[in-house]
Design a protein around this motif. Sequence first.
Motif, PDB file in Angstrom:
ATOM      1  N   LEU A  13     -70.591  -2.101 -30.285  1.00 20.39           N
ATOM      2  CA  LEU A  13     -71.291  -0.865 -30.638  1.00 20.39           C
ATOM      3  C   LEU A  13     -70.279   0.205 -31.032  1.00 20.39           C
ATOM      4  CD1 LEU A  13     -73.957  -0.604 -27.779  1.00 20.39           C
ATOM      5  CD2 LEU A  13     -74.125  -1.815 -29.956  1.00 20.39           C
ATOM      6  N   ALA A  14     -70.707   1.093 -31.899  1.00 20.08           N
ATOM      7  CA  ALA A  14     -69.913   2.274 -32.249  1.00 20.08           C
ATOM      8  C   ALA A  14     -70.847   3.472 -32.267  1.00 20.08           C
ATOM      9  CB  ALA A  14     -69.239   2.107 -33.610  1.00 20.08           C
ATOM     10  N   LEU A  15     -70.320   4.650 -31.947  1.00 21.16           N
ATOM     11  CA  LEU A  15     -71.136   5.857 -31.867  1.00 21.16           C
ATOM     12  C   LEU A  15     -70.749   6.847 -32.950  1.00 21.16           C
ATOM     13  CD1 LEU A  15     -71.019   6.554 -28.002  1.00 21.16           C
ATOM     14  CD2 LEU A  15     -72.583   5.073 -29.271  1.00 21.16           C
ATOM     15  N   LEU A  33     -82.090   0.933  -8.894  1.00 20.76           N
ATOM     16  CA  LEU A  33     -80.880   1.396  -9.574  1.00 20.76           C
ATOM     17  C   LEU A  33     -79.763   0.391  -9.352  1.00 20.76           C
ATOM     18  CD1 LEU A  33     -80.430   5.219  -8.799  1.00 20.76           C
ATOM     19  CD2 LEU A  33     -81.127   4.185 -10.939  1.00 20.76           C
ATOM     20  N   ARG A  34     -79.070   0.043 -10.420  1.00 23.54           N
ATOM     21  CA  ARG A  34     -77.905  -0.838 -10.314  1.00 23.54           C
ATOM     22  C   ARG A  34     -77.025  -0.649 -11.539  1.00 23.54           C
ATOM     23  NH1 ARG A  34     -79.125  -5.702  -8.855  1.00 23.54           N
ATOM     24  NH2 ARG A  34     -81.281  -5.212  -8.276  1.00 23.54           N
ATOM     25  N   THR A  35     -75.798  -1.107 -11.457  1.00 24.05           N
ATOM     26  CA  THR A  35     -74.933  -1.098 -12.646  1.00 24.05           C
ATOM     27  C   THR A  35     -75.190  -2.366 -13.453  1.00 24.05           C
ATOM     28  OG1 THR A  35     -73.145  -2.051 -11.311  1.00 24.05           O
ATOM     29  CG2 THR A  35     -73.116   0.322 -11.663  1.00 24.05           C
ATOM     30  N   GLY A  36     -75.185  -2.221 -14.771  1.00 27.42           N
ATOM     31  CA  GLY A  36     -75.478  -3.336 -15.648  1.00 27.42           C
ATOM     32  C   GLY A  36     -74.223  -4.024 -16.167  1.00 27.42           C
ATOM     33  N   THR A  37     -74.455  -4.974 -17.048  1.00 27.17           N
ATOM     34  CA  THR A  37     -73.367  -5.716 -17.677  1.00 27.17           C
ATOM     35  C   THR A  37     -72.557  -4.788 -18.583  1.00 27.17           C
ATOM     36  OG1 THR A  37     -74.729  -7.712 -17.670  1.00 27.17           O
ATOM     37  CG2 THR A  37     -72.824  -7.692 -19.153  1.00 27.17           C
ATOM     38  N   PRO A  38     -71.219  -4.876 -18.560  1.00 24.83           N
ATOM     39  CA  PRO A  38     -70.408  -4.001 -19.417  1.00 24.83           C
ATOM     40  C   PRO A  38     -70.761  -4.135 -20.895  1.00 24.83           C
ATOM     41  CG  PRO A  38     -69.033  -5.102 -17.792  1.00 24.83           C
ATOM     42  CD  PRO A  38     -70.395  -5.739 -17.698  1.00 24.83           C
ATOM     43  N   ILE A  39     -70.729  -3.005 -21.593  1.00 26.36           N
ATOM     44  CA  ILE A  39     -70.990  -2.951 -23.018  1.00 26.36           C
ATOM     45  C   ILE A  39     -69.695  -2.570 -23.736  1.00 26.36           C
ATOM     46  CG2 ILE A  39     -72.300  -1.783 -24.848  1.00 26.36           C
ATOM     47  CD1 ILE A  39     -74.518  -1.319 -22.816  1.00 26.36           C
ATOM     48  N   ARG A  40     -69.422  -3.227 -24.842  1.00 25.41           N
ATOM     49  CA  ARG A  40     -68.194  -2.994 -25.601  1.00 25.41           C
ATOM     50  C   ARG A  40     -68.427  -1.974 -26.724  1.00 25.41           C
ATOM     51  NH1 ARG A  40     -66.954  -8.522 -28.008  1.00 25.41           N
ATOM     52  NH2 ARG A  40     -69.220  -8.375 -28.308  1.00 25.41           N
ATOM     53  N   PHE A  41     -67.581  -0.935 -26.741  1.00 28.20           N
ATOM     54  CA  PHE A  41     -67.686   0.122 -27.736  1.00 28.20           C
ATOM     55  C   PHE A  41     -66.409   0.194 -28.561  1.00 28.20           C
ATOM     56  CE2 PHE A  41     -70.643   1.436 -24.425  1.00 28.20           C
ATOM     57  CZ  PHE A  41     -71.738   1.886 -25.152  1.00 28.20           C
ATOM     58  N   VAL A  42     -66.565   0.278 -29.867  1.00 22.54           N
ATOM     59  CA  VAL A  42     -65.434   0.524 -30.765  1.00 22.54           C
ATOM     60  C   VAL A  42     -65.110   2.014 -30.699  1.00 22.54           C
ATOM     61  CG1 VAL A  42     -64.695   0.572 -33.170  1.00 22.54           C
ATOM     62  CG2 VAL A  42     -65.977  -1.391 -32.284  1.00 22.54           C
ATOM     63  N   THR A  43     -63.846   2.347 -30.507  1.00 24.42           N
ATOM     64  CA  THR A  43     -63.445   3.736 -30.327  1.00 24.42           C
ATOM     65  C   THR A  43     -62.192   4.043 -31.162  1.00 24.42           C
ATOM     66  OG1 THR A  43     -62.111   3.139 -28.388  1.00 24.42           O
ATOM     67  CG2 THR A  43     -64.376   3.837 -27.995  1.00 24.42           C
ATOM     68  N   PRO A  44     -61.925   5.358 -31.371  1.00 20.34           N
ATOM     69  CA  PRO A  44     -60.740   5.732 -32.154  1.00 20.34           C
ATOM     70  C   PRO A  44     -59.453   5.264 -31.494  1.00 20.34           C
ATOM     71  CG  PRO A  44     -62.257   7.580 -31.927  1.00 20.34           C
ATOM     72  CD  PRO A  44     -62.757   6.506 -31.021  1.00 20.34           C
TER      73      PRO A  44
END
Length: 301
Positions: free
Chosen positions: A78-80, A290-301
């Motif tokens: 993902l990218a924002l 409430l719980r923490t989910g699976t890590p999500i990968r983000f494209v960043t500068p």
Amino acid sequence: MGIISNPRSRRNWKVNLKQKIGPGVLAAAPTTNEGLTQALRSFATHNLDLLIIDGGDGTVRDVISAAAPIFGESLPLLALLPSGKTNALALDLGVPLGWSVESAIAAYTIGQVQMRRPIEVSRDGEAPLRGFIFGAGGFVMATEFAQRTHRFGAIDGLAVGLSLIGAVAQTCLGGSHNRWRLGDRVEIFNHATGETSVRDFYLLLGSTLSRLPLGIKPLGKARAGFDVLAVDAPPRLLPFSACAVVMGHEGGWLERLGYHHGHNIPPVRLTLQQGYILDGEQFPGGTIELRTGTPIRFVTP
């Protein structure tokens, strides 16, 4: 590549989506949850390498919540493009305002990636919501206050600062029956210990982010995992305590006054009399997990 753009995001009001994208980029600008789901299902047939989210924190929440059952373990990078009224996740990832599709693709090409674990909020019979900032109690009213500041052009850090000042003022100036001071009665079931407790909280705030707007540190020292601040109702010595909390202090006299910090919180079940906030939007109260989910990968500068 594919881009989901929210045409209602503040910085997209006067921008044509076609101006943002280049050749070979799939694009959709849905305005309903059904349209978002249809767009993501269409994107999934193309085996995306990169999914760009053009919007604020609420848009990110909606996209990653809807994408999970569609993509499963094959969620693309993902990218924002931060274009909303609040962009806390982008701030945490170091993504600047004005970041472009071309910049995101260039960062993807050289493999600049960070990972963040979302908070998953679920209730019986409904698909989980995924976001990064959860709040209840006074946080609900503070968010309502922030929405009013948005109408006057206050966004991002300015809106956060005004909301914080407004929340403290409303609490301190109100009487013993002021709705800010009364808080919310919360029943907590800890799955790890099997214990249930009932408390009146002025504020519940939790996040998996390392950095919040304006550099405030209400969750204490940044750690990996789901960090939480819980403030007993009514809050004690609020003007002094609030200053210490936003500077990152925890434990000691703050703990004795009812300002509790928790780190790497395990899965819990909450029963809230009032609603809760997830990434800027209010949802109904009741019983939620409430719980923490699976890590999500983000494209960043």
